[in-house]
Structure formats: structure tokens, C-alpha cells
Design a protein around this motif. Sequence first.
Motif, PDB file in Angstrom:
ATOM      1  N   ASN A 183      -9.998   8.542  -5.285  1.00 39.29           N
ATOM      2  CA  ASN A 183      -8.609   8.416  -5.721  1.00 39.29           C
ATOM      3  C   ASN A 183      -8.223   6.947  -5.900  1.00 39.29           C
ATOM      4  O   ASN A 183      -8.579   6.094  -5.086  1.00 39.29           O
ATOM      5  N   LYS A 184      -7.485   6.662  -6.974  1.00 38.47           N
ATOM      6  CA  LYS A 184      -7.072   5.284  -7.238  1.00 38.47           C
ATOM      7  C   LYS A 184      -6.167   4.741  -6.143  1.00 38.47           C
ATOM      8  O   LYS A 184      -6.058   3.518  -5.966  1.00 38.47           O
ATOM      9  N   GLN A 197      -6.727   4.741  -3.096  1.00 40.81           N
ATOM     10  CA  GLN A 197      -7.551   4.030  -2.125  1.00 40.81           C
ATOM     11  C   GLN A 197      -7.707   2.567  -2.517  1.00 40.81           C
ATOM     12  O   GLN A 197      -7.622   1.668  -1.677  1.00 40.81           O
TER      13      GLN A 197
END
Length: 405
Positions: free
Chosen positions: A300-301, A303
Motif C-alpha cells: 500500500n502506498k 506505507q
Amino acid sequence: MSSTVSQTGAVRVRPKEKFDFFNDARVRSAFYQLLTAGVFAWLVWYLVSNTAHNLEVRGMNTGFGFINNSAGFDTDFKLIDYTPGVGTYGRIFLIGALNTLFISALAIVFSSIFGFFVGVLRLSSNWLVSKVALAFVEIFRNTPLLIQIVFWYIGVFSLLPMVKQTLDLSLGAEMLLLNNRGLYLATPVAGDLFWLTPLALAVAAAGVVLLRRKARKLQEHTGQQSKTLLPSIALLVLLPGAAFFFTDMPLTWDVPTLQGFNFVGGTSVPPAFLALLVSLSIYHSAQIAEAVRAGVLSVNKGQTEAALSIGLKPGRVMSMVIIPQAMPAIVPPLISQWMNTVKNSSLAIAIGYSDVVSLFMQTALNQAGYAVEMVGMTMAFYMVISLSISGLLNIYNKRVQLVER
């Protein structure tokens, strides 16, 4: 008959269950498993006995006694000692197996490192870098491996300068020479006390591991970070260096020298080995790069944004946050690529590299016969190596899987 007492005090009688041999699920399950095992065993027995009978009718030899027979041919590349006419077919099989494992291991290491590098470059924000990485992946991933092997062998390494115009890759030290006959390397010759140097290196490596564990425990308990890079490098360099120096540097080099029309001494690597190594590394690195890109994109971006918000640099974000979370998605296709690297090394037969297929299943088979046994041994070798790679990486895959709490 069995009885139970209800809450109202009434006695309810349950009829006794009758055992039906033909309709019982447990019996059917065991019966069908035994039937399947019996049919499989019969098929194996039929194939083996029928093959042995046909070979006997045709006057062909069977059995594995040929392994101890002497082989009357030599090979241009071997990792262990072998003398034609003295060495056996069993040793030829061992030489071919070691040659296959050696080049496969090198190709796995190079393709994995380069594949991870290219996979990360595919996601670069720099347009030129990402497009060059994309072109590399698309060109080499969509070209047949056999064509790439032949290209590197005929179009590159066979066109290198001749012996008289040998390229000195060691800048005049004559330790690394390259020409159209292969690569020539200076070979280290260890003295009496040289074993102390690798022992000191092993002790230093153990010290580095303990140092990193101590720093990790300190960070977990106090939150304080300890710098371990420079002490680790110093330990790995100084301790073996001191052992090597105080034992009077017991190491010499066997340097290849030109005598007549070829180089003598050192270690020589044939062009077929170089062509196969380069082609396997490049082809599978393109495959691994796509697996790395897909694994990174699966994270996931948020993160990345969270890691950047606490002050981590982009490089640290990729190595400490993104890659560890992407590994569960990267490892399964990586298993396939490592297995394919070993199996695709058999294409070396097209350029004459002395792998297990070329040596044992071609040259040795043409001399000794025993086609069924030799083909079976070669198939078993590849199966064992593939299953070993799959088992080891599956163990690692279970360790990196995310566990929900």
C-alpha cells in the motif's frame, strides 16, 4: 440399543447403528486409496518389466554396473580431477552435475541481484531510467533463451581478440585475461598457515552477527540506535588482515603465461561457460525484475507516505519498509525462476558446455549405451535439485509471510 434420559424423566431409546461395509464412508475412503496405490504400483511394475524385456530382446545391456566402467573421453571444463581412461562414468556424471550446479548457482546469484536492481528501477520517478529498465525487461524477457545463448556465444565471445591480442582486464597485472578462447584467471596457491586467515574471517563474521544482535536488543529495550556498519567493516578487514600478515602472507599466485599458441597456468574458463552464464543471468534477471516490480506495487502506498513522514530517506524506505512487506509476493515467482535457471542450463548442449546433459546424457550415452538408466539418472538429478530449491524457499516464504494478530 442405547437409551438416554430426557429432562422430563422419560427414557428415549436410540436404535443401534448398523455397520454397512459397502456404504460406510471410512471403508470407501480406505478402499479407494488402496485401489489407487495398487493400480499405480502395477503400472510401475508393468513399465519396468516391459522395458527390461524389450531391452533384453534387442540385446541391449541394462543395470547400473556401467557406473564403475572407465570412460575414454575428456572434457574441457571440470571442477574435480579426472583422467581419461582411468576415470569412470560415475565420475563423469559427478563432473557434469558439479558443472551444472556451479553455473546455475552463479546465474541465480547474478540474476537475483540484477533483477532486484532493475525491478526497483522500473518504478523510478525518472522517466529515462524507468524506460531504459522497461526496454531491458521487454527485450530479454520476450526473446527465446536458446537464441540469446547462441547470440552471446557466436556473436560476442567468439569474436573477441585472438590469443596474441589478449585483453588484460587487470590493467597490466596479467591476473585476468580475456580472448576468444576464454577467460584466464590467476589461481591462488595457499601456503602452510593460510588456513588461519579464513578461520579469522569466520570469527570476524561471528563477531559481526553478535554485534548486530546486541545493537538490535539495545534498540528494542531503550530505543537507542547503535552504529554497527563501521565496526563490522573494521572487524571483517582487520582481523583476517592481521592473521594474514602475521603468518608471513602465505599466499602466492599461479599466473597464466603465454607459451606458444595458448596460455599455460592459472585457471581457464571456456567461452561456452561465459556465454551461458551471461545469457542465463540476463534472461532470468528480466523475469525476476517483473516479479519485484509487482511485489513492490502490492504494498500500500500509505506505507511509503508514513515512512517518509517520520523522516526516513527514500532509500531507507525501500530497503526497510517496502521490500520486507513485498517479499511474500516476490518469493513464489522467485522459486520458479531459480528452478528454471537450473533446468534451462541444460540448453548448454547447444554450445558445447560440459554440463550433465552434454557429458553424461550425450557423450557417455553414445559410448556406453544404457540409455534408460542414464536418462533416468539425469532426470532424477534435476528433480532433486528443483525440489530442494522449492523446499528451502518455501521455508523462507513461510517465515516472511505476514501474520495477522
